[in-house]
Every structure is written in structure tokens, then in C-alpha cells.
Write a protein that holds these residues in place. Structure first.
Motif: not given
Length: 182
Positions: A41-56, A80-83, A119-120, A146-149
Motif C-alpha cells: 500500500x505504501x508503494x502505491x504512493x512512493x517510488x520506494x519505501x523504508x522498512x524499519x526492522x528490529x533486533x532480537x 535498523x531501529x535497534x542495534x 545497517x548501523x 514507511x513501515x516498521x516491525x
């Protein structure tokens, strides 16, 4: 036009879901399907999206399930949202888990370009170990996720924010250096 700005003046509606699933493998599959849907759904409005991913460890199951999502991976950038303050190949590195379970398989298949992985990288020469440089890198790619897990540790922490630690949670801005996490 910046590929990270809204192309039609409208962003896709945010979608937050709570998934209740007693079977762990099914939980991973449902979370991956939900994320895939959000990114599409984000890609319908953006050419590219940023996915924030966790650690653990809990993210690894979702990362593995996410590989099977039919996504245009060449349009998705990983941050990364956590490193941890360790080298990327260190056993405690959160990126190492992401790399082994999602990045390497996608890259090996040709679906994910190397330039989409951010990566960080700890820089011991900098007082903040490279945190401000990482925040600047995110700014170059639009400055937003744009999307975060997010995943929660056994003790209830999310991204180095631990229960009862209001000081860290109340800070505003981008990435934070947290050196005294339990």
C-alpha cells in the motif's frame, strides 16, 4: 521528484493490527503477510519505501516468513531501529540476524540490491559511535520509516526502551545512543 515523497498528495492510511495467534509459525506468517500488505500500500504512493526492522531473536521468524511475500524488493530499503554497539558480524549484532534470515537470501536470488541495505555501522572514533551519521543516512532516504516491525523482548523492552524508563521514551528526534541498557 524525491522518490520518498508522496506522489499523489495522499499517503496510504496507517494500518496497525494486533495479531493473536497461539501457533508461533502461523504468527510469523500472519505478521509477514500484514507487513507485506502495508508495504504494497505504501508503494502505491512512493517510488520506494523504508522498512524499519528490529533486533532480537523474535524478529528472525518474521524475517524468514517475509521472504515469501511477493514484494518488489528493489523498491524497499532496510534500516535498523535497534542495534548493539558491536561489529555487524558479531554474534550479538541485530543486523546479523536480519542479514542471515532475510537480506542474504533475497540478495542471493537477485531480488534485493546491495544499495537497499543500510545497517548501523558502529564507529568507535565518534563520540556517539556513529549514531548521528546513521540518522543522517536515514534523512538522505526521506527521513521516515514507511513501515516498521517492532518486537518485544522477554522483559518487555522494545528497541532498548525498557519498562519504567520514561526518560528514554520521552526523548524526541531520531536515533539514540543508549549505553546502559540492561
Amino acid at each position: 521528484m524525491n522518490p520518498y515523497t508522496v506522489s499523489n498528495g495522499q499517503d496510504a492510511q496507517p494500518s496497525c493490527r494486533t495479531i493473536v495467534e497461539p501457533q508461533l509459525s502461523r504468527l510469523y506468517e500472519r505478521a509477514a503477510a500484514c507487513m507485506g500488505d502495508m508495504m504494497q500500500r505504501r508503494l502505491q504512493n512512493y517510488e520506494a519505501v523504508v522498512l524499519g526492522v528490529p533486533g532480537g531473536r523474535s524478529g528472525a521468524g518474521v524475517f524468514s516468513a517475509l521472504r515469501s511475500q511477493p514484494l518488489p524488493w528493489h523498491r524497499i530499503h532496510f534500516f535498523m531501529v535497534d542495534e548493539r554497539l558491536v561489529p555487524l558480524d558479531h554474534e550479538d549484532s541485530n543486523f546479523k540476524i536480519l542479514n542471515e534470515t532475510l537480506i542474504t537470501p533475497l540478495a542471493a536470488s537477485g531480488a534485493l540490491p546491495d544499495g537497499n541495505v543500510h545497517p548501523f555501522v558502529m564507529d568507535e572514533e565518534q563520540p556517539d559511535y556513529g549514531v548521528s551519521a546513521y540518522h543522517e543516512m536515514l534523512q538522505q532516504w526521506g527521513g521516515i520509516y514507511h513501515t516498521v516491525l517492532l518486537s518485544m523482548g522477554e522483559d518487555g523492552h522494545i528497541a532498548s526502551l525498557f519498562p519504567g524508563d520514561l526518560l528514554k521514551a520521552s526523548l524526541k528526534g531520531g536515533h539514540r545512543l543508549i549505553q546502559e541498557a540492561p
